[in-house]
Motif scaffolding. Structure first.
Motif, short mmCIF file in Angstrom:
data_model
loop_
_atom_site.label_atom_id
_atom_site.label_comp_id
_atom_site.label_asym_id
_atom_site.label_seq_id
_atom_site.Cartn_x
_atom_site.Cartn_y
_atom_site.Cartn_z
N PHE A 91 0.80 -1.21 0.00
CA PHE A 91 0.00 0.00 0.00
C PHE A 91 0.84 1.27 0.00
N GLU A 92 2.07 1.17 0.44
CA GLU A 92 2.91 2.36 0.51
C GLU A 92 3.13 2.98 -0.86
N ARG A 93 2.83 2.24 -1.92
CA ARG A 93 2.99 2.79 -3.27
C ARG A 93 1.84 3.72 -3.64
N LEU A 94 0.77 3.76 -2.85
CA LEU A 94 -0.38 4.59 -3.21
C LEU A 94 -0.09 6.07 -2.96
N ASN A 95 -0.17 6.51 -1.70
CA ASN A 95 0.17 7.89 -1.36
C ASN A 95 0.43 7.96 0.13
N GLU A 96 0.86 9.10 0.59
CA GLU A 96 1.32 9.22 1.98
C GLU A 96 0.18 9.07 2.99
N ASN A 97 -1.06 9.29 2.58
CA ASN A 97 -2.18 9.24 3.52
C ASN A 97 -2.87 7.89 3.58
N GLN A 98 -2.57 6.99 2.65
CA GLN A 98 -3.26 5.70 2.60
C GLN A 98 -2.27 4.57 2.37
N THR A 99 -1.30 4.46 3.27
CA THR A 99 -0.24 3.49 3.09
C THR A 99 -0.49 2.21 3.88
N TYR A 100 -1.63 2.11 4.55
CA TYR A 100 -1.91 0.92 5.33
C TYR A 100 -3.42 0.83 5.56
N SER A 101 -3.83 -0.28 6.11
CA SER A 101 -5.20 -0.45 6.57
C SER A 101 -5.13 -1.31 7.84
N PHE A 102 -6.21 -2.05 8.12
CA PHE A 102 -6.24 -2.86 9.33
C PHE A 102 -6.86 -4.23 9.06
N GLN A 103 -6.38 -5.23 9.83
CA GLN A 103 -7.08 -6.50 9.97
C GLN A 103 -7.80 -6.43 11.32
N VAL A 104 -9.09 -6.73 11.34
CA VAL A 104 -9.87 -6.47 12.55
C VAL A 104 -10.66 -7.70 12.98
N MET A 389 -3.90 -1.42 -8.03
CA MET A 389 -3.88 -1.12 -6.61
C MET A 389 -4.98 -0.15 -6.23
N HIS A 390 -5.19 0.89 -7.04
CA HIS A 390 -6.24 1.86 -6.74
C HIS A 390 -7.62 1.21 -6.77
N LEU A 391 -7.83 0.28 -7.69
CA LEU A 391 -9.10 -0.43 -7.72
C LEU A 391 -9.24 -1.32 -6.50
N ALA A 392 -8.23 -2.15 -6.25
CA ALA A 392 -8.30 -3.15 -5.18
C ALA A 392 -8.27 -2.52 -3.80
N CYS A 393 -7.80 -1.30 -3.67
CA CYS A 393 -7.72 -0.64 -2.37
C CYS A 393 -8.89 0.29 -2.09
N GLY A 394 -9.82 0.42 -3.06
CA GLY A 394 -10.99 1.26 -2.86
C GLY A 394 -10.75 2.73 -3.08
N THR A 395 -9.49 3.14 -3.34
CA THR A 395 -9.20 4.55 -3.53
C THR A 395 -9.77 5.08 -4.84
N GLU A 396 -9.94 4.21 -5.83
CA GLU A 396 -10.57 4.63 -7.08
C GLU A 396 -12.03 5.05 -6.83
N ASP A 397 -12.73 4.30 -5.99
CA ASP A 397 -14.11 4.65 -5.66
C ASP A 397 -14.18 6.00 -4.98
N MET A 398 -13.29 6.24 -4.03
CA MET A 398 -13.30 7.52 -3.32
C MET A 398 -13.02 8.68 -4.28
N ALA A 399 -12.13 8.46 -5.25
CA ALA A 399 -11.84 9.50 -6.23
C ALA A 399 -13.05 9.74 -7.13
N ASP A 400 -13.74 8.65 -7.51
CA ASP A 400 -14.94 8.79 -8.33
C ASP A 400 -16.00 9.62 -7.62
N ALA A 401 -16.22 9.33 -6.34
CA ALA A 401 -17.27 10.02 -5.60
C ALA A 401 -17.00 11.51 -5.52
#
Length: 487
Positions: A91-104, A389-401
């Motif tokens: 994920f670190e290849r995306l951008n500085e604000n979205q370089t990780y997520s969580f397993q919960v 990566m943008h598709l699989a990480c959901g960041t494409e959806d956020m950009a679309d919205a």
């Protein structure tokens, strides 16, 4: 608060991630919000891996500090071993604000979000089940409820708007709209359990999810913060039926033995839970909203465990609905505009993920096929790997919205998706189930009625000039100033 009010501005059915997210966003915009949840939290739920796009929504909810402080396992990416091809998605290849997520652990995560909703002013009632919904024409106006615990009180609550986040039960879709459809090619069965002392991925990638193929399907391995690992196997129900002479435990153990990656991770581990099983059907309602209501998360649609889209689509749909309702209430858009925007945005996310997942399930596809498809379905990057990566990480959806420029995704989907599901259907029809082939094709045909409905509602002009804004308030904005009358 022990008594459900007799009226509320917004009624939310369900306290999972979709319901709690929508309720919190709406109450922060000044709405009077009541949330009814059938269960008493904490309660168990599968679906433990989050996407990086969640971080932006956590910030909007004002809950990110609580999530960070809870101690969930950080997720730096994913290891994918698919059809003998292996690669790391960092994920670190995306951008500085979205370089990780969580397993919960979902019991902990879902309760955290629901408790946060309470702290923001949402009136939450757990152990309270919706028994029926009453309508004025096509518009839901009130609901009867019954407590499942305690005094077993009953009552009725009226509302202006309804948010159905009732999960797979799908109160609106299954009981009233009768508009849920299933593609037979994604009718999968998942079995899973929890392991102690499992070996994790190496080289600082220890919090990543591992997704690997096995001869009869694929497996996930999700490391959790309590030092357990969630390990599951997914196979089509036709394959499961072919192996029905084996016990559930033997099927599960056999899949582990067939995966060198997972077998190595569990070599010194101990199974510390029962082996669970669930029929994991993909489905969608043929519409996600209407006069006075929105369907969110699993109440609207469910795809597949692959790519961990469940929580993402839940909280993403909640963001879309909350922004739409906020602007509708303030008179910034008409109701038909808000509905069109919500339909287009959620349909686009769902169908795009289905395209990508369909490519993974095609036994003849290789990584260049996934990457090429991702390149066609994204606008965030011209680099194929980053596009995926943008598709699989959901960041494409956020950009679309948040981007008013119409995406070309709907021009890519119709024929490609039909061809993809036809290929999967042919691969799945083995000799002993050919007599079921016509039924499978029939269910796929019914599913495409829903897809055609998506496409007909997302023609140019249907919400194309609207996009989500978060400052100074959450809502929708126009690319041009609309001429609103009689709002």
């Amino acid at each position: 608060m022990s008594i459900v009010p007799s009226s509320t501005q917004v009624l939310v059915i369900g306290g999972g991630p979709a319901g709690s997210t929508a309720a919190t966003l709406l109450v922060r915009e000044g709405f009077d919000v009541t949330l009814l949840e059938r269960e008493v939290f904490p309660r168990y739920h599968i679906g433990e891996s989050l996407l990086p796009a969640a971080l932006e929504i956590f910030d909007l909810l004002g809950v990110r500090e609580k999530v960070e402080a809870h101690g969930f396992q950080r997720k730096p990416g994913a290891y994918i071993d698919w059809n003998s091809e292996g690669w790391n998605v960092k994920f670190e290849r995306l951008n500085e604000n979205q370089t990780y997520s969580f397993q919960v652990r979902r019991d902990e995560f879902d309760q955290l979000l629901l408790e946060h909703a309470k702290s923001q002013g949402v009136k939450v009632f757990e152990g309270t089940e919706i028994k029926s919904v009453s309508f004025e024409g096509d518009r839901p106006r009130s609901a009867t409820w019954s407590q499942t615990v305690g005094d077993r009180n009953t009552g009725e609550v009226s509302f202006d708007f309804l948010i159905d986040a009732s999960g797979r039960a799908g109160v609106m879709a299954t009981q009233y709209l009768k508009n849920r459809h299933f593609p037979s090619t994604f009718q999968n069965i998942a079995t899973w359990g929890y392991w102690k002392n499992a070996e994790r991925l190496p080289d600082g990638f220890d919090g990543a999810i591992a997704t690997v193929t096995v001869p009869d399907g694929w497996m996930w391995a999700i490391p959790l913060s309590d030092q357990t690992m969630s390990v599951g196997v997914v196979m089509h129900k036709s394959t499961y039926k072919e192996k029905r002479n084996a016990s559930l435990q033997d099927l599960y153990a056999g899949a582990i033995a067939d995966s060198p990656v997972v077998k190595k991770m569990l070599a010194q581990a101990e199974l510390v839970s029962e082996v669970k099983v669930e029929q994991d059907y993909s489905y969608t309602a043929d519409s996600f909203s209407g006069p006075g209501y929105f369907l969110l998360g699993d109440a609207a649609c469910f795809l597949d465990p692959l790519l961990s889209t469940g929580v993402h689509l839940a909280i993403y749909s909640a963001l879309l609905a909350a922004a739409s309702l906020a602007s509708l209430q303030r008179g910034e858009v008409k109701e038909e505009q808000a509905i069109a925007f919500f339909e287009k945005s959620l349909s686009q996310a769902y169908l795009r993920f289905m395209m990508l997942i369909g490519a993974f399930y095609d036994k003849n596809c290789q990584s260049e096929n996934y990457l090429s498809m991702a390149d066609k379905l994204t606008r965030l990057s011209s680099d194929q790997v980053l596009a995926f990566m943008h598709l699989a990480c959901g960041t494409e959806d956020m950009a679309d919205a948040q981007n008013p420029i119409p995406n070309s995704v709907f021009g890519e989907i119709p024929q490609q998706l039909r061809e993809r599901l036809s290929i999967l259907h042919n691969q799945q029809v083995s000799a002993d189930i050919k007599d079921q082939s016509s039924d499978m094709l029939k269910t796929n045909a019914e599913f495409f009625e829903a897809v055609d409905g998506f496409l007909s509602r997302t023609t140019p002009g249907a919400g194309d000039d609207l996009y989500v804004v978060t400052q100074p308030r959450l809502g929708l904005a126009h690319t041009r100033v609309p001429a609103l009358q009689n709002v």
